[in-house]
Design an enzyme around this catalytic site. Structure first.
Site, mmCIF file in Angstrom:
data_model
loop_
_atom_site.group_PDB
_atom_site.id
_atom_site.type_symbol
_atom_site.label_atom_id
_atom_site.label_comp_id
_atom_site.label_asym_id
_atom_site.label_seq_id
_atom_site.Cartn_x
_atom_site.Cartn_y
_atom_site.Cartn_z
ATOM 1 N N ASP A 458 35.133 42.473 39.943
ATOM 2 C CA ASP A 458 35.462 43.451 38.908
ATOM 3 C C ASP A 458 35.995 42.777 37.644
ATOM 4 O OD1 ASP A 458 35.784 46.012 37.859
ATOM 5 O OD2 ASP A 458 36.634 46.803 39.719
ATOM 6 N N ASP A 524 31.344 53.948 37.339
ATOM 7 C CA ASP A 524 32.368 54.540 38.201
ATOM 8 C C ASP A 524 32.089 56.019 38.430
ATOM 9 O OD1 ASP A 524 33.864 52.345 38.743
ATOM 10 O OD2 ASP A 524 35.502 52.804 37.359
#
Ligand code: GLA
Length: 725
Positions: A458, A524
């Site tokens: 990430d 997301d």
């Protein structure tokens, strides 16, 4: 003043592949000019190429510099070009403009006809003390790739401010398509007319960016998925970068790109070099073909993931920071039961990371939440036949961490103040060899201790005032390279390790990070309606096997919208499938239905992950038809999607593109997404669809006339399967 040194004439070169020609003019010893990038007119011999060059020669005009103004791949003022410069830099304030001459051209042309080729052009400006190597390639799939390497051959430092490469497009390209967006809405398309001036799309976020241009496409009026000529450029860089379209009154239209360099960021010492990002260009008729060139090229790479893409369960939206062995084991059990093949433990397993305010940088399994380490969970996951994956965010640090407390000087900053926090975090200066070695050591130790098949990697903040604290110099360029190096090093130490590129969802998706990663987290946002759009446009660059697509819970955590399971699963079907939902708490019916979708995904996976992505241009904006046709066109699967209420009801027939026009296909609805599902209480009112048993028709008829659509509620889809009869 010395005139430019005379240089040998390197002639005109034509590279051809997959219906594309790239014709380069290397005469006169100046930097190469692209005479043509577009449809392949067929092979041209020397005389024809000379005539072609004469026919394309720019017309000299009054009140410009005398003579023609040819625009090189790296455009220079010395050639009369007054648009965006190819090179911006100086040597102690002087040498602000260059006049490169070509020293040597190396040609690597495959023996087969129309298989592309590569030119390496070595040039120098001896007065400016600069060497330049341009690499220009046409891949067998018809994709242009080019990049530059600039070397300081002088005795003093050379400050580089910009290096841009360009590709020309014809004046017939009057419309532009590029992308914008934000968190949860990545790669949102925007169309504008291609008028005079510059359309400049810059990303200064230190990562590729949610709103990066991603692709900047120029095309003929009204171009669509299957029609119109299109020329698209992608800048393969995960740091600051620009992609632009420029049109001048001299009838020059071009697409350009390069890295955005912060002030003072690249200062070449004598003998040092700077290498630009790769610029990719795809020419095609229609966006599907433009995408197909990228997909085929990506799939031809030796490192492209080839084993079946394992169905993922990711724990983030299921448990967030609630790491509890019992709960996670139950989730693993439920996941294995529905057919998952890889279990990914998301954020929250390390250091003091009990929420998103602390812990980043302390890459040690938390004794507080994992008193026996990760071993018991991993053994359980493996015993269920699933691989284990782990979330990491190696480039980041919280000020509330042991790492930041021990090494506050490892945080990127201007040197005299810390940047503002974002998601409570700061950026670790990975160009600092000590910080780099520390992080490499932590990640290496984890991979050595545990059977970890996969990192979800990430990157959750933009880079703001990101400098090297010790020198106060800008550091985004170095940071981007250090992140690449870290991934490369870990993969070489742990062959077989797969990496997912995630950045608060889809903010690091580009072809350079994909040289060292196996999948991207598209967004997301797991809301299937939003995902239809985000995935459609991500698919313009990436084939489905590289795109992480997960089924979320009934009500999406990021939008609050509620969708039927078939709509969620039928959306995730087209990608690298996964689950992002606490299915241990789902109903038995939901789990059964999800298992049926996963079984279908596994059955279709070989087709979805090797076939050609197709999209129909439907006049109703609420109707989407997309699908995948096998490379040999023996079969296909299509999704018919209503993203809203359709103008006409039903919306009329939809054409099925991409099939072999001469072959007969049996087309039928595909279970479990075969019925136009509606709310349970309304099912009795649903009208039967055209033909559950299907029809057999030639590909030409299916492309020209298509098949009738079912009457679909908004935010529903059905699947169609076509098999060569
Ligand atoms: C980012 C990612 C999410 C999740 C969280 C964890 O937002 O995009 O998928 O991993 O971080 O903190």
């Amino acid at each position: 003043m010395t005139p430019p040194t005379a240089s040998p004439d390197h002639g005109i070169v034509q590279l051809r592949a997959a219906g594309v020609s790239l014709v380069l003019d290397l005469t006169g010893g100046t930097l190469p000019r692209v005479l043509h990038w577009g449809a392949d007119p067929g092979p041209m011999d020397g005389a024809e190429l000379d005539a072609f060059a004469r026919a394309q020669a720019p017309q000299p005009i009054a009140f410009s510099v005398d003579g023609a103004v040819p625009v090189a791949i790296l455009p220079e003022q010395s050639a009369g070009w007054l648009g965006t410069p190819g090179l911006v830099g100086n040597r102690e304030g002087a040498q602000f403009s260059t006049a490169f001459t070509v020293r040597e051209v190396r040609r690597e042309l495959p023996a087969e006809d129309a298989a592309g080729g590569r030119l390496t052009v070595e040039a120098a400006d001896e007065i400016a003390g600069l060497g330049l190597r341009l690499t220009v390639e046409l891949t067998p799939q018809g994709l242009v790739r080019q990049r530059a390497e600039l070397t300081n051959e002088g005795a003093t430092p050379f400050a580089l401010d910009a290096l841009n490469l360009t590709l020309p497009v014809p004046a017939a390209a009057t419309e532009l398509l590029d992308f914008a967006g934000h968190h949860l809405r990545e790669r949102a398309p925007q169309r504008t007319p291609f008028t005079q001036g510059i359309r400049m799309r810059e990303s200064r976020t230190g990562r590729t960016g949610f709103d990066a241009a991603f692709l900047l496409i120029a095309g003929t009026a009204g171009f669509g998925a299957r029609s119109g000529e299109v020329w698209g450029v992608h800048t393969a860089w995960s740091g600051n970068h620009r992609t632009f379209a420029e049109r001048t009154f001299h009838a020059v239209s071009l697409l350009g790109s390069g890295e955005v360099l912060l002030s003072g960021e690249v200062r070449l010492a004598p003998g040092e070099s700077y290498i630009s990002p790769w610029q990719y260009g795809s020419y095609a008729t229609g966006l599907d073909e433009l995408a197909g060139r990228f997909h085929r090229w990506l799939r031809s790479r030796p490192g492209h993931p080839r084993r079946p893409r394992p169905v993922v369960i990711n724990t983030w939206e299921a448990v967030y920071f609630d790491h509890d062995l019992g709960r996670l084991k139950a989730l693993a059990d439920a996941a294995a039961e529905v057919g998952a093949e890889r279990f990914v433990l998301d954020d929250g397993w390390f250091g003091g990371r009990r929420d998103d305010r602390r812990g980043l940088g302390d890459w040690f399994v938390s004794p507080e939440v994992w008193p026996q380490g990760l071993g018991p969970l991993i053994s359980h996951v493996n015993s269920l036949g699933m691989e284990f994956g782990l979330w990491v965010e190696p480039e980041m640090v919280n000020e509330e961490s042991d790492l930041a407390r021990a090494h506050p000087d490892w945080i990127m900053s201007t040197g005299d103040r810390l940047p503002g926090r974002s998601r409570h975090q700061q950026v670790l200066d990975l160009a600092n060899p000590e910080a780099y070695a520390y992080i490499l050591g932590c990640l290496d130790a984890l991979l050595t201790e545990y059977p970890i098949a996969y990192f979800k990697w990430d990157h959750n903040r933009d880079l703001v005032e990101a400098g090297h604290p010790a020198t106060g110099r800008a550091g985004v360029h170095d940071q981007t390279l250090a992140a690449y190096r870290l991934m490369d090093e870990l993969r070489s130490r742990h062959p077989g390790l797969e990496i997912e590129s995630c950045a608060s969802g889809g903010a690091r998706i580009d072809l350079e990070v994909l040289q060292r990663t196996d999948r991207v987290w598209v967004s997301d946002c797991n809301d299937a309606l939003e995902r239809q759009e985000i995935q459609r446009w991500t698919n313009l660059l990436l084939p489905l096997e590289l795109m992480g697509t997960h089924v979320g819970p009934g009500t999406a955590h990021t939008t609050g919208r509620t969708h039927a399971l078939d709509f969620r699963a039928g959306t995730a079907l087209f990608g690298h499938f996964g689950i992002e939902w606490d299915i241990a708490r789902a109903t038995p019916e939901e789990r059964k239905r999800l298992a049926a979708w996963i079984a279908l995904h596994k059955e279709l996976r070989p087709l979805l992950h090797s076939g050609t992505a197709v999209h129909a241009d439907h006049p109703d904006p609420a109707v989407r038809l997309h699908g995948v046709v096998a490379a040999d066109r023996s079969e296909a699967v299509f999704a018919v999607v209503a993203t809203g209420s359709t103008e006409l009801y039903p919306a009329g027939p939809v054409r099925l593109p991409g099939l072999d026009p001469d072959a007969l296909y049996h087309v039928r609805p595909q279970a479990p997404g075969d019925v136009p599902e509606g709310p349970a209480e309304r099912r009795h009112a649903m009208l039967p669809w055209w033909t559950p048993e299907g029809v057999t028709l030639r590909g030409a008829a299916l492309a020209a006339a298509g098949v009738q659509l079912p009457a679909l509620f908004p935010e529903r889809l059905v699947l169609l399967r076509a098999t060569r009869a």
